[in-house]
Design an enzyme around this catalytic site. Structure first.
Site, PDB file in Angstrom:
ATOM      1  N   VAL A  22       0.825  -1.210   0.000  1.00 41.39           N
ATOM      2  CA  VAL A  22       0.000   0.000   0.000  1.00 41.39           C
ATOM      3  C   VAL A  22       0.855   1.255   0.000  1.00 41.39           C
ATOM      4  O   VAL A  22       0.720   2.137  -0.849  1.00 41.39           O
ATOM      5  CB  VAL A  22      -0.951   0.005   1.218  1.00 41.39           C
ATOM      6  CG1 VAL A  22      -1.699   1.334   1.315  1.00 41.39           C
ATOM      7  CG2 VAL A  22      -1.943  -1.140   1.130  1.00 41.39           C
ATOM      8  N   ASP A  41      10.527   3.079   6.237  1.00 47.23           N
ATOM      9  CA  ASP A  41      10.136   1.754   6.714  1.00 47.23           C
ATOM     10  C   ASP A  41      11.199   1.305   7.695  1.00 47.23           C
ATOM     11  O   ASP A  41      12.397   1.516   7.463  1.00 47.23           O
ATOM     12  CB  ASP A  41      10.029   0.760   5.551  1.00 47.23           C
ATOM     13  CG  ASP A  41       9.216  -0.478   5.924  1.00 47.23           C
ATOM     14  OD1 ASP A  41       8.078  -0.609   5.429  1.00 47.23           O
ATOM     15  OD2 ASP A  41       9.719  -1.295   6.729  1.00 47.23           O
ATOM     16  N   THR A  91      -2.658  -4.229   9.445  1.00 47.40           N
ATOM     17  CA  THR A  91      -3.413  -4.443  10.674  1.00 47.40           C
ATOM     18  C   THR A  91      -3.926  -5.881  10.661  1.00 47.40           C
ATOM     19  O   THR A  91      -5.052  -6.141  10.242  1.00 47.40           O
ATOM     20  CB  THR A  91      -4.581  -3.441  10.803  1.00 47.40           C
ATOM     21  OG1 THR A  91      -5.227  -3.302   9.526  1.00 47.40           O
ATOM     22  CG2 THR A  91      -4.101  -2.091  11.258  1.00 47.40           C
ATOM     23  N   THR A 126      -6.458  -0.296   7.788  1.00 47.47           N
ATOM     24  CA  THR A 126      -7.841  -0.685   8.055  1.00 47.47           C
ATOM     25  C   THR A 126      -8.016  -1.013   9.535  1.00 47.47           C
ATOM     26  O   THR A 126      -7.314  -1.877  10.071  1.00 47.47           O
ATOM     27  CB  THR A 126      -8.228  -1.911   7.213  1.00 47.47           C
ATOM     28  OG1 THR A 126      -7.994  -1.609   5.837  1.00 47.47           O
ATOM     29  CG2 THR A 126      -9.691  -2.259   7.415  1.00 47.47           C
ATOM     30  N   CYS A 266      -6.736  -8.443   3.852  1.00 45.09           N
ATOM     31  CA  CYS A 266      -7.890  -7.528   3.813  1.00 45.09           C
ATOM     32  C   CYS A 266      -9.194  -8.273   4.040  1.00 45.09           C
ATOM     33  O   CYS A 266      -9.737  -8.264   5.141  1.00 45.09           O
ATOM     34  CB  CYS A 266      -7.934  -6.790   2.468  1.00 45.09           C
ATOM     35  SG  CYS A 266      -6.579  -5.630   2.232  1.00 45.09           S
ATOM     36  N   ARG A 337       1.021 -13.697   2.630  1.00 44.26           N
ATOM     37  CA  ARG A 337       0.476 -13.497   3.977  1.00 44.26           C
ATOM     38  C   ARG A 337      -0.984 -13.955   4.054  1.00 44.26           C
ATOM     39  O   ARG A 337      -1.788 -13.622   3.209  1.00 44.26           O
ATOM     40  CB  ARG A 337       0.578 -12.028   4.387  1.00 44.26           C
ATOM     41  CG  ARG A 337       2.002 -11.554   4.662  1.00 44.26           C
ATOM     42  CD  ARG A 337       2.040 -10.069   4.928  1.00 44.26           C
ATOM     43  NE  ARG A 337       1.601  -9.300   3.769  1.00 44.26           N
ATOM     44  CZ  ARG A 337       1.336  -7.994   3.801  1.00 44.26           C
ATOM     45  NH1 ARG A 337       1.437  -7.327   4.932  1.00 44.26           N
ATOM     46  NH2 ARG A 337       0.951  -7.368   2.712  1.00 44.26           N
TER      47      ARG A 337
END
Length: 435
Positions: A22, A41, A91, A126, A266, A337
């Site tokens: 993202v 990062d 998240t 999110t 997501c 992931r």
């Protein structure tokens, strides 16, 4: 001069905190539009990869990374040089499906230590409604010694990037934006309009924007769960689900969803954020959690049907040679992931089957680290083949390519995504199964 004008004119810098699937495309797009961008990062190894001109996410490509003006850094003190900060960290959820806010809390801590007066902080991660104001703001205030609303402002603009999708991109998807007050909202909206050609939607509050994001993926999750449940029912009836959906899809208002594995960071995770907050308020979700249970069990269901079809083909189950084509959570994307393909692997192991896995797109190091699996390019003499992910490399396979993967006896082919012609394979004697 307003902060928007300062950013637009190059007098002030914009910082991205978190450079994954993202954050990195956002940083690159702002830089492309002439904005001074600091890309931070905490993973120094990742920063070095970007500096070398390599895009491990495949989202923008090596050439773009090589030529971008983004200042990639793992030095958090560089954040002091920016006045507009975008936080784009994952998240995830814990093993018990409760939200794991560690990454967003960690990012807030780092940013707080380096926050300067007059800054605007926008979160893209999110979360459930309330996290930005109730969790992140206190951390920013504690670490910076500054007061929110006085010394710095906050906003929220949920990410809508679809990894691996070359059509729906940052600049082509309308962006939801929000701010703690009208002035902040205006600043956030105008700055995002620099890169989002599709325009922005100004949400009435930060909590509204947080809620909008979390229900987008919950809605998709529920619809896919319905399709998965239908596939289970139709399989028991001996009816081909894909054929049913194609027929039903001729009606103008039929929603075009398909059964499948629901993984990633997501759709398979966000609903748990919403149901967690609902539980905090004393409401136990019924529809959302029911859909989650169905989708979470699909890997096990697929593996069980592999075994059933091996038995029908008179193959010995224990020690059967089974190959899995594809390991990522979605097609044409290296991200492994929360891949539900691993659920298939785990369930097959329960039957004494150790499958071999191949994936030309997946991040092999990530898969080894997260799951302990290693990929191979040697697929031959198989009893069963599971086409798990519709990578373009697999979608282009002809029957002759598939034939070469098998050994003696009836060929058991499990086409999870339904990308092959069922009749064509059944006509030549394949044991063909799909959701």
């Amino acid at each position: 001069m307003s902060l928007f004008e300062e950013i637009k004119n190059g007098n002030e810098s914009l910082a991205l905190v978190g450079l994954g699937y993202v954050g990195m495309p956002i940083a690159v797009e702002f830089a492309k539009r002439g904005v001074k961008v600091i890309g931070y990062d905490l993973n120094a190894a990742k920063i070095e990869i970007y500096k070398s001109g390599v895009d491990p996410t495949h989202e923008v490509g090596d050439e773009v990374i090589k030529n971008t003006t983004v200042q990639f850094t793992s030095d958090e003190s560089k954040l002091k040089e920016a006045k507009f900060h975008i936080v784009a960290v994952p998240t995830p959820v814990n093993d018990d499906h409760t939200p794991d806010l560690t990454p967003v809390e960690g990012a807030s801590t780092i940013l707080g230590r380096n926050l300067t007066k007059g800054s605007v902080v926008v979160f893209e991660s999110t979360v459930y409604p309330g996290v930005t104001e109730d969790v992140c703001v206190p951390i920013l205030e504690r670490e910076s010694g500054l007061k929110c609303g006085v010394d710095f402002k906050i906003g929220y603009s949920p990410e809508r990037i679809n990894p691996g999708d070359k059509v729906h991109r940052l600049n082509t998807i309308k962006k939801i934006v929000s701010g703690m007050d009208d002035e902040t909202l205006d600043t956030v909206a105008k700055i995002y309009e620099i890169v989002v050609d599709a325009g922005v939607h100004r949400a009435s509050s930060i909590k509204v924007a947080e809620a909008a994001k979390v229900i987008e993926n919950s809605q998709r999750d529920i619809n896919i769960a319905f399709m998965n449940e239908l596939s289970i029912i139709f399989n028991k009836m001996g009816i081909d689900t894909k054929s049913v959906l194609e027929a039903a899809g001729t009606k103008w208002n039929f929603l075009n969803f398909r059964p499948g594995l629901v993984g990633g960071h997501c759709i398979g995770i966000d609903p748990y954020y919403l149901t967690y907050k609902a539980e905090m308020l004393g409401y136990h979700s019924q529809i959302i959690l029911s859909g989650r249970r169905i989708n979470d069990d699909m890997g096990k269901y697929i593996a069980e049907n592999v075994v059933k079809n091996l038995i029908k083909a008179e193959k010995t189950v224990k020690g059967a040679k089974v190959a899995i084509l594809g390991f990522t959570f979605k097609e044409n994307c290296p991200d492994t992931r929360n891949s539900k393909v691993f659920d298939i692997v785990k369930e097959l192991r329960e039957y004494g089957i150790e499958p071999v896995i191949t994936d030309p797109v997946a991040d092999a190091d990530e898969a080894k680290h997260l799951y302990g699996v290693e990929f191979t390019n040697e697929i031959k003499d198989m009893d069963a083949v599971i086409l798990a992910v519709a990578h373009k490399e697999f979608s282009s396979y002809k029957m002759s390519d598939i034939d070469q993967l098998f050994g003696e006896g009836q060929k058991v082919l499990v086409d999870v995504k339904g990308i092959l012609d069922r009749k064509e394979y059944e006509d030549v004697g394949y044991s063909y199964w799909r959701l």
